[in-house]
Motif scaffolding. Sequence first.
Motif, PDB file in Angstrom:
ATOM      1  N   LEU A 114       0.786  -1.205  -0.150  1.00  0.00           N
ATOM      2  CA  LEU A 114      -0.204  -0.003  -0.016  1.00  0.00           C
ATOM      3  C   LEU A 114       0.897   1.368   0.066  1.00  0.00           C
ATOM      4  O   LEU A 114       0.604   2.229  -0.589  1.00  0.00           O
ATOM      5  N   LEU A 117       2.033   1.732  -3.662  1.00  0.00           N
ATOM      6  CA  LEU A 117       0.864   2.353  -4.362  1.00  0.00           C
ATOM      7  C   LEU A 117       0.618   3.936  -4.005  1.00  0.00           C
ATOM      8  O   LEU A 117       0.459   4.462  -4.763  1.00  0.00           O
ATOM      9  N   ALA A 118       0.563   4.295  -2.776  1.00  0.00           N
ATOM     10  CA  ALA A 118       0.418   5.518  -2.191  1.00  0.00           C
ATOM     11  C   ALA A 118       1.252   6.313  -2.836  1.00  0.00           C
ATOM     12  O   ALA A 118       1.144   7.306  -3.380  1.00  0.00           O
ATOM     13  N   PHE A 137      -0.003  11.467   5.381  1.00  0.00           N
ATOM     14  CA  PHE A 137       0.866  10.306   5.376  1.00  0.00           C
ATOM     15  C   PHE A 137       2.354  10.584   5.948  1.00  0.00           C
ATOM     16  O   PHE A 137       2.632   9.835   7.017  1.00  0.00           O
ATOM     17  N   GLY A 140       1.557  10.969   9.666  1.00  0.00           N
ATOM     18  CA  GLY A 140       1.181   9.634  10.349  1.00  0.00           C
ATOM     19  C   GLY A 140       2.150   8.855  10.894  1.00  0.00           C
ATOM     20  O   GLY A 140       2.107   8.021  11.917  1.00  0.00           O
ATOM     21  N   VAL A 141       3.574   9.188  10.384  1.00  0.00           N
ATOM     22  CA  VAL A 141       4.740   8.340  10.812  1.00  0.00           C
ATOM     23  C   VAL A 141       4.893   8.764  12.304  1.00  0.00           C
ATOM     24  O   VAL A 141       5.533   7.825  13.137  1.00  0.00           O
ATOM     25  N   LEU A 152      -9.526   2.729  19.308  1.00  0.00           N
ATOM     26  CA  LEU A 152      -9.466   1.495  18.409  1.00  0.00           C
ATOM     27  C   LEU A 152      -9.947   0.214  19.319  1.00  0.00           C
ATOM     28  O   LEU A 152     -10.501  -0.638  18.613  1.00  0.00           O
ATOM     29  N   ILE A 171      -4.539  -5.450  10.845  1.00  0.00           N
ATOM     30  CA  ILE A 171      -5.159  -4.397   9.866  1.00  0.00           C
ATOM     31  C   ILE A 171      -4.545  -3.067  10.587  1.00  0.00           C
ATOM     32  O   ILE A 171      -4.252  -2.192   9.999  1.00  0.00           O
ATOM     33  N   VAL A 174      -1.060  -2.454   9.640  1.00  0.00           N
ATOM     34  CA  VAL A 174      -1.028  -1.935   8.445  1.00  0.00           C
ATOM     35  C   VAL A 174      -1.385  -0.473   8.347  1.00  0.00           C
ATOM     36  O   VAL A 174      -0.666   0.214   7.861  1.00  0.00           O
ATOM     37  N   ALA A 175      -2.389  -0.023   8.916  1.00  0.00           N
ATOM     38  CA  ALA A 175      -2.911   1.369   8.916  1.00  0.00           C
ATOM     39  C   ALA A 175      -1.708   2.232   9.214  1.00  0.00           C
ATOM     40  O   ALA A 175      -1.526   3.276   8.968  1.00  0.00           O
ATOM     41  N   TYR A 176      -1.013   1.684  10.577  1.00  0.00           N
ATOM     42  CA  TYR A 176      -0.030   2.372  11.093  1.00  0.00           C
ATOM     43  C   TYR A 176       1.472   2.431  10.322  1.00  0.00           C
ATOM     44  O   TYR A 176       2.585   3.238  10.494  1.00  0.00           O
ATOM     45  N   VAL A 178       1.452   2.059   6.817  1.00  0.00           N
ATOM     46  CA  VAL A 178       1.598   2.705   5.661  1.00  0.00           C
ATOM     47  C   VAL A 178       2.197   4.055   5.500  1.00  0.00           C
ATOM     48  O   VAL A 178       3.069   4.264   4.549  1.00  0.00           O
ATOM     49  N   PRO A 179       1.912   4.968   6.705  1.00  0.00           N
ATOM     50  CA  PRO A 179       2.732   6.212   6.262  1.00  0.00           C
ATOM     51  C   PRO A 179       4.109   6.128   6.026  1.00  0.00           C
ATOM     52  O   PRO A 179       4.712   6.548   5.349  1.00  0.00           O
ATOM     53  N   THR A 232      10.304  -5.834  11.367  1.00  0.00           N
ATOM     54  CA  THR A 232      11.035  -5.822  12.700  1.00  0.00           C
ATOM     55  C   THR A 232      10.037  -4.762  13.490  1.00  0.00           C
ATOM     56  O   THR A 232       9.820  -5.335  14.712  1.00  0.00           O
ATOM     57  N   ASP A 237       6.427  -5.002  18.311  1.00  0.00           N
ATOM     58  CA  ASP A 237       5.707  -3.948  18.970  1.00  0.00           C
ATOM     59  C   ASP A 237       4.765  -4.937  20.350  1.00  0.00           C
ATOM     60  O   ASP A 237       4.630  -6.048  20.160  1.00  0.00           O
TER      61      ASP A 237
END
Lengths: 300, 382, 347
Positions: A114, A117-118, A137, A140-141, A152, A171, A174-176, A178-179, A232, A237
């Motif tokens: 993702l 793609l972005a 984006f 978001g990092v 959440l 999921i 993934v959302a976290y 992507v940035p 990693t 986490d």
Amino acid sequence: MSTDTDADPETTSAATSRQGDGARTGGGIDLKRVSLYAVVAVMAAFYLAPLWTGLVTAFKTQDAFFGTTPLAPALPGTEGFTVRPWLEAWAALLPGIVNSLWFTVPAAVLSALLGSLAAYGLTNVDWRGQVALLVPFVAGVFIPYQSVLVPLTQFWNWFPLPVGGLAELAITHVAYGVPICTVLFRGYYLTLDEEMLEAARLDGASIYRIYLRIVLPLSKPMFAVALIYQFTNIWNDLLFALVLAPPNAPPVTIALNQFKGSMVNQYNLQMAGAFIAALPTLIIYVLFGEQFARGVAGET
Amino acid sequence: MSSLTLDHVTKIYDDDGEDVVAVDDVSLEIRDGEFLVLVGPSGCGKSTTLRMVAGLESVTSGEIRLGETAIDDRKPQDRNIAMVFQSYALYPHMTVRENMRFGLEESTDLGDDGIDDRVEDSAGLLGITELLERRPEELSGGQQQRVALGRAIVRDPEVFLMDEPLSNLDAKLRSQMRTELQRLQEDLDVTTMYVTHDQTEAMTMGDRIAILDGGRLQQVGTPLECYHEPANQFVAGFIGEPSMNFFPVERDGDVLRGDGFDYPLPPEVVDRIAAGAGDDLTLSVRPEAIAVADGPGERRFETTVDVVEPMGDENNVYLQFPGIDGTFVAVVDGYERVERGDTVTVEFPADRIHLFDRATGEAVLDRSLTRETAETETGRTI
Amino acid sequence: MLRLIRSLVERARRERQQGGHRQDGEDRVRTDGGTVDPAVGSRSRGERAAATVRTATEGEFLRSAVFWLPPLLLTGLFVYGAIGWNVVISLTDWNGLGDPEYASFDVEMYARMLSDATFLAAARNTVALLVAFTVVTLLLGLFLAILVDRGIRFEGVFRTVYLLPMSLSFVVTAIFWAWVYNFENGLLNELFRAVGANFLVQGWISDPQFKLAAVVFALVWQFSGYAMVVYLAGLQSIPTDQFEAARVDGAGTVKLYLRVIIPQLRASTTSAAVVLMVFALKAFDFLFVLFGTNLGKSVDILAVMMYREAFGSGNWAYGSAIATVLFLMALSVIGPYLYYQYRRGDL
């Protein structure tokens, strides 16, 4: 934004000419160089010491590690040597390792994809407003996980996934992820030859085909960076895992923390457990240290 | 094949809310099979013009037609145009063969065999058959250049666009590729638009050249037309190496009064000066038109040699009128021994001078041009 | 050669005549995929041009959306949606079991912070951790980068060693450091005993006096490799000419770095500092593994307090309010940074 630490000939020659005052006289010993290497070695010892003391402790019996110095290894065959902590820790942590693999691998792959793609849509396809969309984006990092934890848990309580809590965890990761992946790939895509992409357009390729046939194949090195970094991160986490992971399927970080809690003062077991839990990331780091360094530097 | 027409084409960029006119009302027709060179200094809008034809930039107003069909609202891939880029823009992860196949795979329904045949034919044409299985990184600059050409040729487009394709080559290879490209274009007979900033390329390669400055078309014509009959002072200065000499003069009846010299105009030249021309003019003469004279006379001037640049067969000699600061340049025979500080008498032949209006830059007098003089000077027929 | 050309041209011509998707001769009708708006030709030039520009950008926008929209929605929902929701929850009185009541909103939770000694202590510790951790990590990272950049042998090996802790989970490193800090048998105290510095033998992670410093030290150990990587990239982008020029000018090594090199690393310092500060704000795992959630006033920080309040005590609204404060603190760090990047054209 991404930083390349590859040692190309340029930097190598640069490094040579940076060798201090470079006055290495014939066969003589240069005191400055000697002290430089001494400092380098002391620093290496500083970074390795906690790992070393952990490693030797993991091979000692309870009596041995209480009785010997924490730096001295117990040699195989001697009285204080044992591999039992490893076997015990392995048995305790294996389910956690399996659980972690289940959500870490798909989450790393998906976030890298993702992000690619972005980054392509926001870098190589030309339209106004790219930068405005880029800000969420990049920002978001840096978002602290704490500022989303309560919503959440609410969200996943309301919309639980039928496939289980590990998928919810995946999921969320993934959302976290992507940035940072977007930032990494964008840094790379900015260096692609724009004329090459234009040539592909003139050759009749649509922006989808250009992604598939030109950009994606050229992204392989960046995928290595993003995948290693994400694997990693997600593997290591604890916070999301504490809040989102189902109690019956704890990821390895939770399993390790519980193991530590149940083995009070059994440092040999704790150390063996820590190494076993860290093993996948350690292996990846040893094999792909360069890519990991690029991922780490990509945050800046 | 067909002709390519630019009809009042304008490009306006929005630069932080400010409109920047990159290309200003350019109309131009490139005939079927013609090799047209678009030349001008950097930032003159030549690349933007090319990119608009390619479809990589939108057209702000005006129309671009291929044959009779407007193509400016088509996507680049639907224009049947191939382009050769300055950086060659090869796909680094593909072999030469895959590079050349790519366009055919994406834009035609040809089968595998058909594509292979076309690729191999084009590769043979360019002499790169033995490179087909290599990757771009394994090729020299000249070879990459050929592959870039091959990638354009293999698609058999109606128009070739070339954006400074030779500027990354070294001087020797560049002049070699210049001839080769020209021959290739003649053989394939494809309408070609070629962008360069190099006036030598423009002069030697183009059937016609179009000179752009500040987004405006200055002149379109054969190389020799532009050389001998420049429409304005910009073209006169841009075409030709070394550059044309310009002297600001006041016209006083039949005499041009300049800084440090007077230039009498013979009656046949006065007759040819455009009607309505003002008196503030620029007297212009090409370095190669300036003749070394053996003694004083009309339109002959005594000058001092400032710098000599030996070029081998010729010398570029920088001269000064006595007591005047600026220099002008003359091209004299290489055997002529001149040195700094020498006094040389030179003549500006009356049939070789140009006059430009100093306010507008427009030409008010071209040099007189007969077939003979043009042929003897350039060795080419016009 | 010529024969080849002819055959090539010939073939092309044949294909054009036969090929379904290609046009023949002069009569050009577009049949190759795209569609032509029949109205286009009848519109005036200006209108048509404007329409072209608009459709071109709209087209690119829509087509490119396929690429960025799904990731944006995902991140938008889970990151930014959740942040907004968190703020809303912080304005309710939600605690204990059950769902929040989104009926009345007030800033009671934020008022509560100001009179909560635990919060104030945690906030103070957070700031102390942030400052100490960031400054020391940057300095050590810079030192390491200069060391590694001095043209040493096995540069890659040492770089790998220095960055190694960064690849480890905090759970793992916390376990290692708990052992290093162990009072009776830990490496640190053993070392002090070995050199006779008995006054330095301390309960590093049990004595409130040292807890925070011990945590900072361990985190610096873990993160200085990261700072090194950032500085190393900055150092290696400085042209070698400058090192040589300074040497020709007679500058000593220390002077060379202080006067010529380090001032050029400002961008590296800025970006590394941002990442380190934001990390310090969210540091949770390490402290949680070392101390649990009740870590004591001397080392309590907002990131852990938020978790304790929300997930330990069920004070959801209060936990959300603390999380909002953390978010705002992070924003005050990254906001200026992003603006600075934008101004430099680095976005």
